[in-house]
Design a protein around this motif. Sequence first.
Motif, PDB file in Angstrom:
ATOM      1  N   ASP A   1      15.620  40.027  23.523  1.00 21.87           N
ATOM      2  CA  ASP A   1      16.430  41.114  23.005  1.00 21.87           C
ATOM      3  C   ASP A   1      16.543  40.889  21.485  1.00 21.87           C
ATOM      4  OD1 ASP A   1      18.595  43.104  22.855  1.00 21.87           O
ATOM      5  OD2 ASP A   1      19.897  41.350  22.588  1.00 21.87           O
TER       6      ASP A   1
ATOM      7  N   GLY B   1      19.266  42.729  18.972  1.00 17.67           N
ATOM      8  CA  GLY B   1      20.639  42.768  18.456  1.00 17.67           C
ATOM      9  C   GLY B   1      21.554  41.797  19.188  1.00 17.67           C
ATOM     10  N   GLY B   2      22.151  40.868  18.466  1.00 16.07           N
ATOM     11  CA  GLY B   2      23.037  39.890  19.080  1.00 16.07           C
ATOM     12  C   GLY B   2      22.300  38.676  19.621  1.00 16.07           C
ATOM     13  N   THR B   3      20.975  38.772  19.715  1.00 13.19           N
ATOM     14  CA  THR B   3      20.181  37.655  20.231  1.00 13.19           C
ATOM     15  C   THR B   3      19.371  37.010  19.105  1.00 13.19           C
ATOM     16  OG1 THR B   3      20.055  38.665  22.418  1.00 13.19           O
ATOM     17  CG2 THR B   3      18.384  37.002  21.881  1.00 13.19           C
TER      18      THR B   3
ATOM     19  N   ASP C   1      21.638  38.787  25.103  1.00 14.94           N
ATOM     20  CA  ASP C   1      23.081  38.516  25.090  1.00 14.94           C
ATOM     21  C   ASP C   1      23.877  39.438  26.005  1.00 14.94           C
ATOM     22  OD1 ASP C   1      22.561  40.711  23.353  1.00 14.94           O
ATOM     23  OD2 ASP C   1      24.521  40.420  22.407  1.00 14.94           O
TER      24      ASP C   1
ATOM     25  N   ASP D   1      20.306  42.864  29.721  1.00 16.88           N
ATOM     26  CA  ASP D   1      19.249  41.846  29.625  1.00 16.88           C
ATOM     27  C   ASP D   1      19.068  41.050  30.915  1.00 16.88           C
ATOM     28  OD1 ASP D   1      18.409  42.184  26.839  1.00 16.88           O
ATOM     29  OD2 ASP D   1      20.455  41.584  26.365  1.00 16.88           O
TER      30      ASP D   1
HETATM   31 MG   LIG Z   1      21.780  42.499  22.421  1.00 14.18          MG
END
Ligand SMILES: [Mg+2]
Length: 223
Positions: free
Chosen positions: A13, A15-17, A181, A186
Amino acid sequence: MNSFEGIQAVSFDVGGTLIEPWPSVGHVYAAVAAQHGVSADPDRLNHQFALAWNAKSAFDYSRRSWSQIVSRTFDAGAPALEEMPFFDELYESFSGADVWRIHEDVLPTLEALLDRGLKLAIISNWDERLRPLLTRLKLDGYFDIITISSEIGFHKPSPVIFEEAVKKLGLPSSAVLHVGDSLEEDIHGARRAGLKAVRVDRQRRQTQTDQVNSLHDLSALIT
Ligand SMILES: [Mg+2]
């Protein structure tokens, strides 16, 4: 934590990962607003953004969906898109490398996985801004394939986007480990499509199996 056997590719992933807005969504929104004579507090915007994000429904990662999130972030009354004169500029600003930060554990992890001969992939709910952004961040060269929801027409947790990535990798789904995340998008999404999955939770919000607190711990799980 389980270890994973027979893995030939790792998908991520984004965004955020791999990356996060920097210094924060609220700071970026406030900076663009200020250029248009609108004063807004970054912390309040972050709070409002979190409320809007958690309350979203039928969000499809389109420009239209983002305009609703932005409107709600600036004003709980959610004014129409026409009343957000700087939406286009705000939207475009997130395709720039300067408003994102690559997590510190990302590049060493990608290098380590490549050194082991694993293929790397991206499976992301994003839009037309992602490919140029990955290039600007110098991340694109690490990945054999990049699969983006706006190009596929389905977003995670739909199995379609995972199946599309697996097909492009030319591997059985069970040989692909997906890392992200979001528990639903995910982890549950990847597993329903037959992939293996590990969640990254840097804030250590939850304690679960098949979860790492840093990507530094990822390579050791792949046996
Ligand atoms: Mg994410």
